[in-house]
Design an enzyme around this catalytic site. Structure first.
Site, PDB file in Angstrom:
ATOM      1  N   HIS A 125       0.959  -8.384   4.809  1.00  0.00           N
ATOM      2  CA  HIS A 125      -0.454  -8.056   5.022  1.00  0.00           C
ATOM      3  C   HIS A 125      -1.050  -7.235   3.878  1.00  0.00           C
ATOM      4  O   HIS A 125      -2.266  -7.142   3.759  1.00  0.00           O
ATOM      5  CB  HIS A 125      -0.644  -7.336   6.364  1.00  0.00           C
ATOM      6  CG  HIS A 125      -0.181  -5.912   6.384  1.00  0.00           C
ATOM      7  ND1 HIS A 125       1.050  -5.526   6.889  1.00  0.00           N
ATOM      8  CD2 HIS A 125      -0.771  -4.761   5.966  1.00  0.00           C
ATOM      9  CE1 HIS A 125       1.175  -4.219   6.793  1.00  0.00           C
ATOM     10  NE2 HIS A 125       0.079  -3.723   6.233  1.00  0.00           N
ATOM     11  N   ASP A 155       6.352 -10.179   8.248  1.00  0.00           N
ATOM     12  CA  ASP A 155       5.468  -9.320   7.458  1.00  0.00           C
ATOM     13  C   ASP A 155       6.162  -8.813   6.196  1.00  0.00           C
ATOM     14  O   ASP A 155       5.973  -7.674   5.775  1.00  0.00           O
ATOM     15  CB  ASP A 155       4.958  -8.140   8.294  1.00  0.00           C
ATOM     16  CG  ASP A 155       3.715  -7.502   7.669  1.00  0.00           C
ATOM     17  OD1 ASP A 155       3.047  -8.177   6.869  1.00  0.00           O
ATOM     18  OD2 ASP A 155       3.430  -6.331   7.969  1.00  0.00           O
ATOM     19  N   SER A 229       2.219   1.107   4.072  1.00  0.00           N
ATOM     20  CA  SER A 229       2.718  -0.238   4.345  1.00  0.00           C
ATOM     21  C   SER A 229       3.441  -0.803   3.131  1.00  0.00           C
ATOM     22  O   SER A 229       2.911  -0.788   2.019  1.00  0.00           O
ATOM     23  CB  SER A 229       1.559  -1.159   4.718  1.00  0.00           C
ATOM     24  OG  SER A 229       0.982  -0.781   5.941  1.00  0.00           O
TER      25      SER A 229
END
Length: 383
Positions: A125, A155, A229
């Site tokens: 993402h 992911d 992230s």
């Protein structure tokens, strides 16, 4: 005799009372000076670290782990196409504002260098839809990165950079050795303030339902915020154990519930992406159902562990192998199956096109069936 006993008891009572008064107010009158009745508070405080050291506990400082791991954590800036400006068709717009009808967006995240050849792990993402990706190292070097491959299901994305000179590389750990309560550090670039290290513990292992059916997340209370992230979750030795990927938050900030993709999952995805550019997952075409004690009793099943097959896709691999609704799967390719998530993970790990044994319980009979594994498509619902 009775009178003597009364005199003796009264004398003892008075003596004890006098001793108490002297100990409380004038202890120096007694031989040996002051006699403490309790251990002073400073001595108790000093005894705590000594007790921790004697028990073999780790030290309170993680400076060594941070120094070892931090250089391999990078900042990732992904330029993405934004929404078209609603005023783009207004006469004179281009004259005053230039040709910026489609505004650019900048996505911020982190990444981890895991090989001397320049391969990086980050989140899907973070780089999804990016037209350009820039990577900045802690030593000030920066370069554009190429996307090797990306897997939305886990992911995980793999990037490749080319820079002169040696690259800092993070060692990959063993998730099987990780325990709930182990100390961990989260390293990344939250809110683009610069590289940040936060500390916490492993709060839980094998967490599911946090966004992907392929995941068995590591849960941690180390602070993870937007920008973290794709960053690293490392143990107290500075070894990579997970890729930070998600947080549970009502405000957008850390609430002490963060999730990381285990490093063994990330490594498997990376190897497949580097080798073939895609992740191939197995599929057999069954609809599983959790085998609860109540369900097992209602179906008169003798075993209490396994996954009930509620449906079998017609002409799918499982149907061709002979699996039937009502069978209970207890093992797939030597991997025990106790829950639907176990079945899903075991089937997904199978190589499409190869055969795999599936052990099922059918009534009082245990059967081993050979299934020709199919390839799972992105929109496949059956396992």
């Amino acid at each position: 005799m009775r009178r003597l006993w009364l005199v003796f008891s009264q004398t003892v009572t008075v003596a004890v009372a006098l001793l108490f008064v002297v100990l409380t107010f004038k202890p120096e009158w007694l031989p040996g000076g002051r006699v403490p009745l309790a251990l002073p508070a400073p001595t108790l405080i000093q005894a705590v670290p000594a007790a921790l050291a004697a028990s073999g506990s780790t030290t309170a400082s993680f400076a060594g782990a941070a120094a070892q791991a931090a250089p391999a954590v990078v900042s990732v800036m992904a330029t993405k196409r934004g929404r078209t400006d609603p005023h783009a068709n207004v006469p004179g717009f281009e004259e005053f504002f230039g040709n910026n009808a489609q505004r650019r967006q900048l996505g911020l995240g982190s990444g981890v260098i895991v090989s001397p050849e320049g391969y990086l792990l980050t989140n899907h993402h973070v780089i999804e839809g990016a037209t350009e990706i820039e990577v900045m190292l802690t030593d000030g070097r920066s370069t554009t990165a190429k996307v090797v491959g990306s897997d939305p299901e886990t992911d995980i994305a793999v990037l490749k950079i080319d820079l002169p000179g040696a690259l800092p590389v993070m060692r990959l750990g063993d998730v099987r050795a990780l325990r709930v309560g182990d100390a961990v550090l989260a390293i990344g670039n939250p809110f683009n303030v610069g590289q940040t290290v936060t500390a916490g513990i492993v709060s839980a292992l094998d967490r599911t339902g946090a966004g992907s059916q392929f995941q068995n997340f590591i849960q941690t209370d180390a602070a993870i915020n937007p920008g973290n992230s794709g960053g690293a979750l490392v143990d107290a030795a500075g070894v990579l154990v997970g890729i930070n990927t998600a947080i549970f938050s009502r405000s957008g900030g850390s609430m002490g519930i963060g999730f990381a993709v285990p490093v063994d999952t990330a490594r498997s995805v990376m190897e497949q992406l580097i080798a073939g550019g895609e992740v191939r997952r197995g599929w057999i075409g069954v609809e599983p159902r959790e085998l609860t004690p109540e369900l097992a009793e209602s179906l008169a099943l003798e075993l209490r562990s396994g996954v009930l097959i509620a449906g079998v896709l017609q002409n799918g691999p499982a149907a061709k192998a002979g699996l039937q609704p009502g069978d209970v799967v207890v093992k797939v390719a030597e991997r025990p199956v106790r829950a639907a998530s176990d079945l899903f993970a075991a089937v997904a790990s199978l190589e499409p096109g190869k055969s795999a044994p599936v052990v099922v319980q059918r009534g009082k009979q245990q059967l081993t069936l050979t299934v020709e594994v199919g390839k799972r498509s992105r929109d496949a619902r059956a396992r």
